[in-house]
Design an enzyme around this catalytic site. Structure first.
Site, PDB file in Angstrom:
ATOM      1  N   PHE A  91     -20.944 -37.719 -38.274  1.00  0.00           N
ATOM      2  CA  PHE A  91     -20.257 -39.253 -38.282  1.00  0.00           C
ATOM      3  C   PHE A  91     -19.165 -39.494 -37.914  1.00  0.00           C
ATOM      4  O   PHE A  91     -17.864 -38.693 -37.942  1.00  0.00           O
ATOM      5  CB  PHE A  91     -20.587 -39.700 -39.655  1.00  0.00           C
ATOM      6  N   PHE A 103     -19.307 -35.951 -46.716  1.00  0.00           N
ATOM      7  CA  PHE A 103     -20.100 -35.850 -47.480  1.00  0.00           C
ATOM      8  C   PHE A 103     -20.685 -33.646 -47.608  1.00  0.00           C
ATOM      9  O   PHE A 103     -21.017 -33.227 -48.870  1.00  0.00           O
ATOM     10  CB  PHE A 103     -20.769 -36.167 -48.190  1.00  0.00           C
ATOM     11  N   GLU A 104     -21.242 -33.548 -46.837  1.00  0.00           N
ATOM     12  CA  GLU A 104     -21.859 -32.359 -46.279  1.00  0.00           C
ATOM     13  C   GLU A 104     -21.019 -31.515 -45.855  1.00  0.00           C
ATOM     14  O   GLU A 104     -21.368 -29.796 -45.981  1.00  0.00           O
ATOM     15  CB  GLU A 104     -22.865 -32.803 -45.563  1.00  0.00           C
ATOM     16  N   VAL A 141     -13.465 -40.451 -41.960  1.00  0.00           N
ATOM     17  CA  VAL A 141     -13.918 -41.303 -43.082  1.00  0.00           C
ATOM     18  C   VAL A 141     -13.357 -42.298 -42.836  1.00  0.00           C
ATOM     19  O   VAL A 141     -11.848 -42.267 -42.832  1.00  0.00           O
ATOM     20  CB  VAL A 141     -13.928 -40.939 -44.541  1.00  0.00           C
ATOM     21  N   ILE A 142     -13.408 -43.541 -42.406  1.00  0.00           N
ATOM     22  CA  ILE A 142     -13.030 -44.615 -42.564  1.00  0.00           C
ATOM     23  C   ILE A 142     -13.270 -46.361 -43.179  1.00  0.00           C
ATOM     24  O   ILE A 142     -14.694 -46.508 -43.466  1.00  0.00           O
ATOM     25  CB  ILE A 142     -13.057 -45.418 -40.594  1.00  0.00           C
ATOM     26  N   HIS A 172     -18.683 -46.689 -49.303  1.00  0.00           N
ATOM     27  CA  HIS A 172     -18.630 -46.153 -50.580  1.00  0.00           C
ATOM     28  C   HIS A 172     -18.256 -45.028 -50.136  1.00  0.00           C
ATOM     29  O   HIS A 172     -17.674 -44.302 -50.088  1.00  0.00           O
ATOM     30  CB  HIS A 172     -19.528 -45.257 -50.406  1.00  0.00           C
ATOM     31  N   PHE A 203      -8.659 -28.247 -45.161  1.00  0.00           N
ATOM     32  CA  PHE A 203      -8.859 -29.736 -45.393  1.00  0.00           C
ATOM     33  C   PHE A 203      -8.451 -30.954 -44.226  1.00  0.00           C
ATOM     34  O   PHE A 203      -7.503 -31.943 -43.572  1.00  0.00           O
ATOM     35  CB  PHE A 203      -8.402 -30.931 -45.888  1.00  0.00           C
TER      36      PHE A 203
HETATM   37  N1  INI Z   1     -19.317 -39.922 -43.242  1.00  0.00           N
HETATM   38  C1  INI Z   1     -18.248 -39.540 -42.661  1.00  0.00           C
HETATM   39  O1  INI Z   1     -17.850 -38.208 -42.874  1.00  0.00           O
HETATM   40  N2  INI Z   1     -17.754 -40.073 -42.611  1.00  0.00           N
HETATM   41  C2  INI Z   1     -17.607 -42.122 -42.819  1.00  0.00           C
HETATM   42  O2  INI Z   1     -16.868 -43.023 -42.055  1.00  0.00           O
HETATM   43  C3  INI Z   1     -19.425 -41.536 -43.447  1.00  0.00           C
HETATM   44  N3  INI Z   1     -19.565 -43.463 -43.903  1.00  0.00           N
HETATM   45  O3  INI Z   1     -18.886 -44.413 -43.437  1.00  0.00           O
HETATM   46  O4  INI Z   1     -20.585 -43.653 -44.415  1.00  0.00           O
HETATM   47  C4  INI Z   1     -19.908 -41.356 -43.638  1.00  0.00           C
HETATM   48  N4  INI Z   1     -21.727 -41.556 -44.358  1.00  0.00           N
HETATM   49  C5  INI Z   1     -21.955 -40.345 -44.371  1.00  0.00           C
HETATM   50  C6  INI Z   1     -21.501 -39.398 -45.883  1.00  0.00           C
HETATM   51  O5  INI Z   1     -21.092 -38.232 -45.109  1.00  0.00           O
HETATM   52  C7  INI Z   1     -23.294 -39.057 -45.464  1.00  0.00           C
HETATM   53  O6  INI Z   1     -24.075 -37.787 -44.385  1.00  0.00           O
HETATM   54  C8  INI Z   1     -24.295 -39.452 -46.339  1.00  0.00           C
HETATM   55  O7  INI Z   1     -23.744 -39.835 -47.507  1.00  0.00           O
HETATM   56  C9  INI Z   1     -25.436 -38.681 -46.235  1.00  0.00           C
HETATM   57  O8  INI Z   1     -25.383 -37.455 -47.632  1.00  0.00           O
END
Ligand code: INI
Length: 172
Positions: A22, A57-58, A81-82, A88, A113
Site C-alpha cells: 500500500f 495492517f498485515e 499510512v497517510i 481508518h 517500526f
Molecule cells: N494500508 C497502508 O499501509 N497504508 C494506508 O494508508 C492504508 N489506507 O489508507 O487505508 C492502508 N490500508 C490497508 C490496510 O493496511 C489493510 O491492508 C487492509 O485494511 C486489509 O486488512
C-alpha cells in the site's frame, strides 16, 4: 559498572524486511533506503530477505512469523499510512504500531517500526528519501544498533542473579 550501548559495527547474521505494498511508491523508496543502509553497514544483500504484504495492517503477523523462525537477527517493518487518504488511518496506524511492538516483545528479537504515519503524501515522500532523510535507512540502522546492544547484554561478564535468595523467588 557495565554500560551497554549498541553501535553500528557489522552485526553478522540474516535480517528480514517486511514491506507493505500500500502506497508502494513510498514503501519502495523506504525499502531501497533500508537495503542501501544495510549494505553500507556490512550486511550484504544476500543476508537480507524481503516479504511483501498487502498493507501496513498485515505487517505485524508476518513480522512475528519471520521472527519466530529464529533465522533472523532482527526484522525491519516498512509501511506508509497517510491520514489524508483514509478514514481508518487511526486503526491501521495504531494496530501496525502495536502489532510490531508485540512481535518484538513476544519473540525477544528486535522488530523495528519503520512504518511512516503522515498527514500527507508530501510528508511521506519527504521521509522516504527527499527532504527529511529516509526512514527505511534509519530503520536498518536501528536494527543493527539493537542487535549489537542485545549481543552486549547477553555476553556481559558477571555472575547470574542469585535466584535462590528469597527476594528473587518470584522470578524463579
Ligand atoms: N494500508 C497502508 O499501509 N497504508 C494506508 O494508508 C492504508 N489506507 O489508507 O487505508 C492502508 N490500508 C490497508 C490496510 O493496511 C489493510 O491492508 C487492509 O485494511 C486489509 O486488512
Amino acid at each position: 559498572m557495565n554500560i551497554f550501548e549498541g553501535n553500528f559495527a557489522p552485526p553478522g547474521g540474516r535480517f528480514a524486511i517486511v514491506a507493505a505494498r500500500f502506497n508502494a511508491m513510498v514503501t519502495e523508496a523506504l525499502l531501497a533506503g533500508c537495503r542501501d543502509a544495510f549494505v553500507r553497514h556490512g550486511v550484504p544483500d544476500d543476508q537480507l530477505d524481503v516479504a511483501w504484504v498487502p498493507g501496513s495492517f498485515e505487517v505485524p503477523l508476518v513480522a512475528r512469523k519471520l521472527a519466530e523462525t529464529g533465522r533472523y537477527a532482527a526484522v525491519v517493518c516498512l509501511g506508509c499510512v497517510i491520514r489524508g487518504e483514509t478514514g481508518h488511518y487511526d486503526h491501521v496506524a495504531g494496530q501496525a504500531a502495536a502489532g510490531v511492538l508485540q512481535a518484538g516483545l513476544a519473540t525477544g528479537i528486535p522488530v523495528i517500526f519503520g512504518v511512516l504515519t503522515t498527514e500527507s503524501v508530501e510528508q511521506a515522500l519527504n521521509r522516504a528519501g527527499l527532504k527529511a532523510g529516509n526512514k527505511g535507512a534509519e530503520a536498518a540502522l536501528t536494527a543493527i544498533e539493537m542487535v549489537n546492544l542485545l549481543g552486549q547484554i547477553a555476553e556481559a561478564p558477571g555472575p547470574p542473579a542469585p535466584r535462590d535468595e528469597p527476594r528473587y523467588a518470584a522470578l524463579a
